[in-house]
Design an enzyme around this catalytic site. Structure first.
Site, PDB file in Angstrom:
ATOM      1  N   GLN A  97     -56.859 -66.572 -38.625  1.00 51.31           N
ATOM      2  CA  GLN A  97     -57.693 -65.310 -38.072  1.00 51.31           C
ATOM      3  C   GLN A  97     -58.288 -65.767 -36.654  1.00 51.31           C
ATOM      4  OE1 GLN A  97     -58.132 -62.321 -38.948  1.00 51.31           O
ATOM      5  NE2 GLN A  97     -56.663 -62.385 -40.817  1.00 51.31           N
ATOM      6  N   SER A  98     -57.477 -66.005 -35.831  1.00 47.31           N
ATOM      7  CA  SER A  98     -58.040 -66.455 -34.452  1.00 47.31           C
ATOM      8  C   SER A  98     -58.339 -65.283 -33.663  1.00 47.31           C
ATOM      9  CB  SER A  98     -56.877 -67.378 -33.848  1.00 47.31           C
ATOM     10  OG  SER A  98     -57.205 -67.479 -32.313  1.00 47.31           O
TER      11      SER A  98
END
Length: 373
Positions: A97-98
């Protein structure tokens, strides 16, 4: 001025640094406008604020829509260098989930480039339902590679090898890739928050605040703030809260940035990160993992102030700051505290099931009443 490979919606222009930063060894030649700036600073009346403290928030969660968050400030300088070098592909990485990978993917596609994002996850099953940042990265046609999550303290070394290998493969195919460090934490990316500090000076930083509290992911945001604070006389105290990597390990990478920037004492000694800010760890359960009490804190803050924190970085940083205020208030220089909201709201989509099943936050899925129309 523009080198975009197709119609470009962002303006690139020559860059002139603040006078107080002109002595640094790395100075970008150009900058491309990506963020919606300036972002506001306002008071933040959070529940349970200890007596004597005044809390304010810098809203870098408002730097854009799909480009919201702190990373876009750094990418203004990095992508300008990408254009100047005539590259057609960018390579970067981060967590599943960068926020950084998502912002990189969006900018790359807006500029007509390909992006390759190598993401780490505890589960190596590639059949992952795209949500939040991952969904936006896929919607902008980023090529996603998955690696198992290892020891985060070794992340920079692991990714350096992966990026080099991928870059060589792309060059062999006739591409011209540019590698963007984790979190855009590089000497060029550092300028995003050197400029942000200048922006905050224009907003009354020196007159109105004593301390700045900011999260540390890859360290680039805090590095820029620390450099700018030092170059302008160290008028504020900076508190960097490390999430994921151990602060002592992360500071080694930040020291490399400072060395590359040529930040030195008057006697020629290279300045270290620990001289620019107080460093602390707030790992909690682990990177991107959230406890029941943290979820309760998330909803307490959002339901009382309207400010939504992300669970990976800003929530844990806020939690650490509040604990410091209560238990070790003498660590602060003064009582006027500025909290940097670095964004990350798209990452909440990965928490849908956790939020819905948590006893502490079950109100997020409750309907209060039906309205007869």
């Amino acid at each position: 001025m523009s080198s975009c490979t197709k119609a470009c919606q962002h303006e690139q222009s020559p860059y002139t640094p603040p006078d107080w930063a002109k002595g640094l060894a790395v100075i970008p030649k150009t900058r491309i406008k990506l963020a919606q700036l300036p972002t506001p600073i306002h008071s933040w009346s959070v529940p349970g604020l200890p007596d004597g403290f005044q809390l304010y928030i810098k809203r870098d969660d408002l730097t854009g829509s799909t480009l919201s968050g702190n990373k876009v400030r750094k990418l203004e300088f990095i992508f300008s260098e990408v254009l100047d070098q005539g590259c057609d592909t960018v390579i970067t990485g981060g967590s599943l989930q960068s926020n950084h990978a998502r912002a990189t993917a969006v900018v790359a596609k807006e500029l007509g480039m390909d992006s390759h994002c190598v993401l780490f996850n505890k589960d190596t099953d590639v059949n992952i339902e795209p949500k939040g940042n991952l969904l936006l990265s896929r919607l902008t046609d980023s090529l996603i590679g998955l690696i198992p999550q290892g020891n985060l303290n070794d992340a920079f070394n692991v990714y350096s090898r992966i990026f080099t290998d991928l870059s060589n493969k792309l060059q062999a195919k006739g591409k011209k890739p540019y590698v963007i460090e984790l979190g855009a934490a590089s000497p060029v990316g550092c300028w995003g928050y050197i400029e942000a500090f200048k922006e905050m000076i224009d907003q009354g930083l020196f007159d109105n605040f004593d301390d700045i509290v900011v999260c540390l992911g890859a360290g680039g945001t805090a590095c820029g703030i620390g450099v700018a604070n030092y170059l302008t006389g160290s008028k504020l105290k900076i508190h960097g809260i490390s999430i994921g990597m151990a602060a002592v390990q992360l500071s080694l990478h930040m020291d490399e940035e400072l060395s590359a920037l040529g930040l030195k004492h008057p006697d020629g000694r290279t300045i270290k990160t620990a001289e620019l800010m107080d460093l602390a760890d707030e790992p909690g359960l682990g990177y991107s993992l959230t406890t029941e009490s943290e979820l309760k804190l998330l909803t307490e803050v959002s339901s009382s102030t309207g400010i939504v924190l992300d669970t990976t970085f800003t929530l844990k940083t806020y939690q650490h700051m509040m604990r410091m205020m209560k238990e070790t208030p003498d660590k602060f220089k003064g009582n006027r505290i500025l909290f940097i909201h670095t964004g990350g709201l798209y990452g909440l989509k990965g928490l849908d099931e956790t939020l819905l099943t948590s006893k502490e936050t079950n109100k997020v899925h409750c309907i209060d009443d039906f309205v007869t129309v």
